[in-house]
Motif scaffolding. Structure first.
Motif, PDB file in Angstrom:
ATOM      1  N   ALA A   1       0.829  -1.219   0.000  1.00  0.00           N
ATOM      2  CA  ALA A   1       0.000   0.000   0.000  1.00  0.00           C
ATOM      3  C   ALA A   1       0.858   1.262   0.000  1.00  0.00           C
ATOM      4  O   ALA A   1       0.501   2.276  -0.616  1.00  0.00           O
ATOM      5  CB  ALA A   1      -0.938  -0.003   1.202  1.00  0.00           C
ATOM      6  N   ILE A   2       2.004   1.186   0.650  1.00  0.00           N
ATOM      7  CA  ILE A   2       2.848   2.384   0.770  1.00  0.00           C
ATOM      8  C   ILE A   2       3.339   2.834  -0.615  1.00  0.00           C
ATOM      9  O   ILE A   2       3.660   4.010  -0.822  1.00  0.00           O
ATOM     10  CB  ILE A   2       4.016   2.139   1.754  1.00  0.00           C
ATOM     11  N   LEU A   3       3.345   1.911  -1.597  1.00  0.00           N
ATOM     12  CA  LEU A   3       3.770   2.267  -2.956  1.00  0.00           C
ATOM     13  C   LEU A   3       2.825   3.282  -3.598  1.00  0.00           C
ATOM     14  O   LEU A   3       3.174   3.932  -4.577  1.00  0.00           O
ATOM     15  CB  LEU A   3       3.836   1.011  -3.836  1.00  0.00           C
ATOM     16  N   HIS A   4       1.625   3.406  -3.064  1.00  0.00           N
ATOM     17  CA  HIS A   4       0.627   4.325  -3.632  1.00  0.00           C
ATOM     18  C   HIS A   4       0.737   5.736  -3.063  1.00  0.00           C
ATOM     19  O   HIS A   4      -0.012   6.625  -3.464  1.00  0.00           O
ATOM     20  CB  HIS A   4      -0.788   3.789  -3.373  1.00  0.00           C
ATOM     21  N   VAL A   5       1.645   5.915  -2.121  1.00  0.00           N
ATOM     22  CA  VAL A   5       1.776   7.231  -1.476  1.00  0.00           C
ATOM     23  C   VAL A   5       2.712   8.125  -2.286  1.00  0.00           C
ATOM     24  O   VAL A   5       3.799   7.707  -2.666  1.00  0.00           O
ATOM     25  CB  VAL A   5       2.301   7.068  -0.031  1.00  0.00           C
ATOM     26  N   GLN A   6       2.251   9.333  -2.539  1.00  0.00           N
ATOM     27  CA  GLN A   6       3.044  10.316  -3.285  1.00  0.00           C
ATOM     28  C   GLN A   6       3.240  11.568  -2.440  1.00  0.00           C
ATOM     29  O   GLN A   6       2.361  11.903  -1.620  1.00  0.00           O
ATOM     30  CB  GLN A   6       2.292  10.719  -4.563  1.00  0.00           C
ATOM     31  N   PRO A   7       4.359  12.296  -2.655  1.00  0.00           N
ATOM     32  CA  PRO A   7       4.569  13.545  -1.914  1.00  0.00           C
ATOM     33  C   PRO A   7       3.396  14.499  -2.130  1.00  0.00           C
ATOM     34  O   PRO A   7       2.840  14.569  -3.219  1.00  0.00           O
ATOM     35  CB  PRO A   7       5.851  14.117  -2.533  1.00  0.00           C
TER      36      PRO A   7
END
Ligand code: 5RP
Length: 240
Positions: free
Chosen positions: A14-20
């Protein structure tokens, strides 16, 4: 691998979907807590995000990790929410609320452009309902509300005991919103949409733990690896 490691594996996907720059809803429970821990590590490494927690417990965890927090008053629209579930089926219909946070979880999820559910494979079911459905009710008139819930549910083919959730000392469990939770032991919910519609007609019901048409992506980790479920209109690929 243990259930704990599967939860960790789902959170790492899921963390791969986080963007700045994202505004992110943070779920509640042991699986969501793993995602919050990972997010805390990213923030320490310089990631700039701002988050809305779905419970006082998640708020405390996020604050301790140095994650910047906001509210839906200041930021009514979020980019992403990542949360756990008690059950999910192949259509990404969920039962949530095992941790008692279903109302805030639903408000935050519905305010989000994308909702990712992370879970270990034991949460994946053919038919919802083995996990008792949590229904949040206002304390006033609880007896009448319980009777009406039973009647409405029975009309939808759902029968079973309805139990007021209690804390270990025997007092009623009180949600972060000051309400009670009735756990409905229906065993099988053949028509979740009909039950959801029916429960919404009971005046003392604030909301129930059925999350229908809300989740976009399910990330389910188990002995065979990670399974990805997507709703019709969502592509799984994390954004670059
Ligand atoms: C809390 C929830 C949780 O997401 C659900 O209970 C799953 O928790 P866990 O990840 O600890 O199994 O809905 O209200």
């Amino acid at each position: 691998m243990s259930a704990d490691e599967w939860k960790q594996a789902a959170a790492e996907h899921a963390i791969l979907h986080v963007q700045p720059g994202m505004k992110i809803g943070l779920g509640t429970g042991s699986t969501a807590a793993k995602f919050v821990d990972l997010l805390g590590q990213k923030v320490r490494a310089g990631l700039d995000i701002v988050c809305v927690p779905t419970s006082d417990a998640t708020r405390a965890q996020a604050a301790a990790l140095g994650i910047r927090l906001t509210t839906l008053e200041d930021d009514p629209l979020l980019d992403l929410t990542v949360d756990g579930a008690d059950e999910l089926d192949s259509e990404l219909r969920l039962i949530k609320g095992g941790g008692g946070a279903l109302l805030r979880e639903k408000i935050v999820a519905v305010a989000s452009s994308r909702v990712i559910i992370i879970a270990d494979h034991t949460k994946r079911v053919e038919t919802l309902g083995a996990f008792p459905l949590p229904v949040e009710v206002v304390p006033f008139g609880r007896g009448s509300t319980e009777r009406l819930i039973a009647d409405m549910a029975s009309d939808c083919g759902c029968d079973g005991s309805i139990v007021l959730r209690r804390t270990p000392d025997g007092s009623p469990f009180v949600t972060d919103n000051g309400n009670y939770i009735m756990d409905c032991h229906f065993s099988m919910i053949e028509d979740p949409e009909a039950l959801d519609d029916a429960l919404k007609l009971v005046p003392g019901v604030v909301d129930c733990g059925l999350f229908l048409g809300i989740a976009d992506i399910g990330i389910i980790a188990g002995p065979m690896g990670v399974e990805i479920l997507t709703s019709d209109d969502d592509a799984f690929e994390p954004e670059d």
